[in-house]
Structures are given as C-alpha cells and as structure tokens.
Motif scaffolding. Structure first.
Motif, PDB file in Angstrom:
ATOM      1  N   MET A 134       8.953  -9.646  -8.077  1.00 52.57           N
ATOM      2  CA  MET A 134       8.096  -8.976  -7.116  1.00 52.57           C
ATOM      3  C   MET A 134       8.246  -9.675  -5.771  1.00 52.57           C
ATOM      4  SD  MET A 134       3.931  -8.592  -7.083  1.00 52.57           S
ATOM      5  CE  MET A 134       3.558 -10.317  -6.866  1.00 52.57           C
ATOM      6  N   LEU A 166      -0.812  -4.901 -11.711  1.00 49.04           N
ATOM      7  CA  LEU A 166      -0.402  -3.521 -11.521  1.00 49.04           C
ATOM      8  C   LEU A 166      -0.516  -3.236 -10.029  1.00 49.04           C
ATOM      9  CD1 LEU A 166       0.430  -1.327 -13.605  1.00 49.04           C
ATOM     10  CD2 LEU A 166      -1.845  -0.371 -13.295  1.00 49.04           C
ATOM     11  N   ASN A 194      -0.149  -0.507  -7.278  1.00 53.56           N
ATOM     12  CA  ASN A 194      -0.159   0.946  -7.192  1.00 53.56           C
ATOM     13  C   ASN A 194      -0.043   1.384  -5.733  1.00 53.56           C
ATOM     14  OD1 ASN A 194      -2.428   3.417  -6.848  1.00 53.56           O
ATOM     15  ND2 ASN A 194      -0.853   3.734  -8.381  1.00 53.56           N
ATOM     16  N   PHE A 245       9.826  -3.618  -2.512  1.00 53.31           N
ATOM     17  CA  PHE A 245       9.664  -2.961  -3.805  1.00 53.31           C
ATOM     18  C   PHE A 245      10.728  -1.886  -4.023  1.00 53.31           C
ATOM     19  CE2 PHE A 245       5.492  -4.958  -3.921  1.00 53.31           C
ATOM     20  CZ  PHE A 245       5.318  -5.207  -5.276  1.00 53.31           C
ATOM     21  N   VAL A 298       9.926   2.229  -1.342  1.00 55.27           N
ATOM     22  CA  VAL A 298       8.930   3.201  -1.807  1.00 55.27           C
ATOM     23  C   VAL A 298       8.881   4.348  -0.805  1.00 55.27           C
ATOM     24  CG1 VAL A 298       6.487   3.568  -2.300  1.00 55.27           C
ATOM     25  CG2 VAL A 298       7.585   1.412  -2.965  1.00 55.27           C
ATOM     26  N   VAL A 326       3.480   5.616  -6.996  1.00 56.89           N
ATOM     27  CA  VAL A 326       4.445   4.810  -7.740  1.00 56.89           C
ATOM     28  C   VAL A 326       3.738   3.503  -8.065  1.00 56.89           C
ATOM     29  CG1 VAL A 326       5.586   3.859  -5.689  1.00 56.89           C
ATOM     30  CG2 VAL A 326       6.797   3.881  -7.862  1.00 56.89           C
ATOM     31  N   THR A 327       3.892   3.063  -9.303  1.00 58.00           N
ATOM     32  CA  THR A 327       3.148   1.916  -9.797  1.00 58.00           C
ATOM     33  C   THR A 327       4.114   0.929 -10.437  1.00 58.00           C
ATOM     34  OG1 THR A 327       1.246   3.355 -10.196  1.00 58.00           O
ATOM     35  CG2 THR A 327       1.238   1.212 -11.298  1.00 58.00           C
ATOM     36  N   PHE A 328       3.923  -0.341 -10.130  1.00 57.11           N
ATOM     37  CA  PHE A 328       4.763  -1.406 -10.670  1.00 57.11           C
ATOM     38  C   PHE A 328       3.919  -2.309 -11.549  1.00 57.11           C
ATOM     39  CE2 PHE A 328       6.718   0.017  -6.807  1.00 57.11           C
ATOM     40  CZ  PHE A 328       8.088  -0.079  -7.038  1.00 57.11           C
ATOM     41  N   ILE A 369       3.805  -5.919 -13.072  1.00 57.60           N
ATOM     42  CA  ILE A 369       4.380  -7.239 -12.788  1.00 57.60           C
ATOM     43  C   ILE A 369       3.929  -8.211 -13.870  1.00 57.60           C
ATOM     44  CG2 ILE A 369       4.603  -9.055 -11.048  1.00 57.60           C
ATOM     45  CD1 ILE A 369       5.422  -6.190 -10.062  1.00 57.60           C
ATOM     46  N   ILE A 429       9.171  -7.894 -12.068  1.00 55.56           N
ATOM     47  CA  ILE A 429       8.816  -6.486 -12.226  1.00 55.56           C
ATOM     48  C   ILE A 429       9.241  -6.059 -13.623  1.00 55.56           C
ATOM     49  CG2 ILE A 429       9.219  -4.119 -11.440  1.00 55.56           C
ATOM     50  CD1 ILE A 429       9.653  -5.243  -8.615  1.00 55.56           C
ATOM     51  N   GLU A 481       8.038  -3.005 -15.222  1.00 56.14           N
ATOM     52  CA  GLU A 481       8.204  -1.553 -15.297  1.00 56.14           C
ATOM     53  C   GLU A 481       7.848  -0.920 -13.959  1.00 56.14           C
ATOM     54  OE1 GLU A 481       7.484   0.734 -18.651  1.00 56.14           O
ATOM     55  OE2 GLU A 481       6.802  -0.939 -19.885  1.00 56.14           O
ATOM     56  N   ARG A 482       8.443   0.249 -13.743  1.00 58.52           N
ATOM     57  CA  ARG A 482       8.140   1.055 -12.564  1.00 58.52           C
ATOM     58  C   ARG A 482       7.795   2.451 -13.065  1.00 58.52           C
ATOM     59  NH1 ARG A 482      12.464   1.311  -7.813  1.00 58.52           N
ATOM     60  NH2 ARG A 482      12.423  -0.836  -8.491  1.00 58.52           N
TER      61      ARG A 482
END
Length: 135
Positions: A1, A26, A28, A95, A98, A103-105, A107, A113, A115-116
């Motif tokens: 991240m 998270l 967002n 990130f 974006v 869209v949510t990451f 961590i 990171i 998941e995306r």
C-alpha cells in the motif's frame, strides 16, 4: 500500500496511513454522487463495528470534485463514523490509478495489498476476505 497523509473531510486533520500499521485495513474510494458507493456504506460500518476490536479499520477516500463540506454532509447523512479523507493525485496513482468508484482495497497487517474489489461488493465476500486477513 502506498503511504499517504490526506486531509480529513471533517476537521481537516491528517488521515495518515502510518497510524494503521499492523492493522487489517479496508481502503474504500468513493464519490458522494455514486449510488453504489452510498449503498455499500452500511456494510462498511457493520464490518468495522464487528472486526474493529480484532485489528481491522476502514478508511474512506473521496475522489472527484466534492469539497470537504459536501463530503462532511454526506458523512452525516449516512452516519459514517470511520475516517474519510480527500483524495489527491499521489494517492490515486499510488493505488494504481483509481479512475472509477467504488473501488476497495483490502490491506494486510504488513501493508501489502491483498485484494482489490471493483464496484459494489457483496458483504459476504468482504467478510470472508477480512476474516482470512485477520488470521
């Protein structure tokens, strides 16, 4: 991240990523005009309430043309209690560029990171991913 220090939508103090070291996070990205963004807020609030004591946090980052006042009003209307910051170009680029919301990451505790998620995400999918990251 990517590391970041952004201006909070309410109060103007910094929202600094370094304050979340060792936590599952998270991040967002949203906009106040985005219907799916509004729709996912209740599940984000529930997740933070459920897992906050276990080392989990949510940060909202608003992008677009909204000013801090309109974002603070959005937070009040939706009863958002997690930190919300105003995006800058550096964090958007950091990130991975974006360009759409939501869209949510997810961590991990080590800052990686994991998941995306693009678009509105099923709360069950987020729950499973968060539980796995907290193990």
């Amino acid at each position: 991240m990517p590391q970041f220090s952004l201006t909070a939508a309410r109060g103007g103090q910094p929202v600094d990523s370094s304050a979340y070291c060792g936590r599952v996070l998270l991040v967002n990205f949203f906009a106040t005009w985005c219907a799916p963004c509004r729709q996912e807020v209740p599940s984000l609030l529930a997740l933070e309430q459920e897992y906050g004591r276990k080392g989990f946090s949510v940060i909202g980052i608003c992008l677009g043309t909204d000013d801090r006042k309109s974002v603070a009003e959005f937070m009040d209307k939706l009863k958002i209690t997690y930190p919300v910051a105003m995006a800058d170009e550096a964090v958007l680029d950091g990130f991975g560029g974006v360009v759409a919301v939501p869209v949510t990451f997810l961590i991990g505790r080590n800052g990686e990171i994991l998941e995306r998620f693009f678009g509105l995400v099923d709360p069950g999918t987020l729950t499973r991913a968060i539980e796995q990251a907290l193990q």
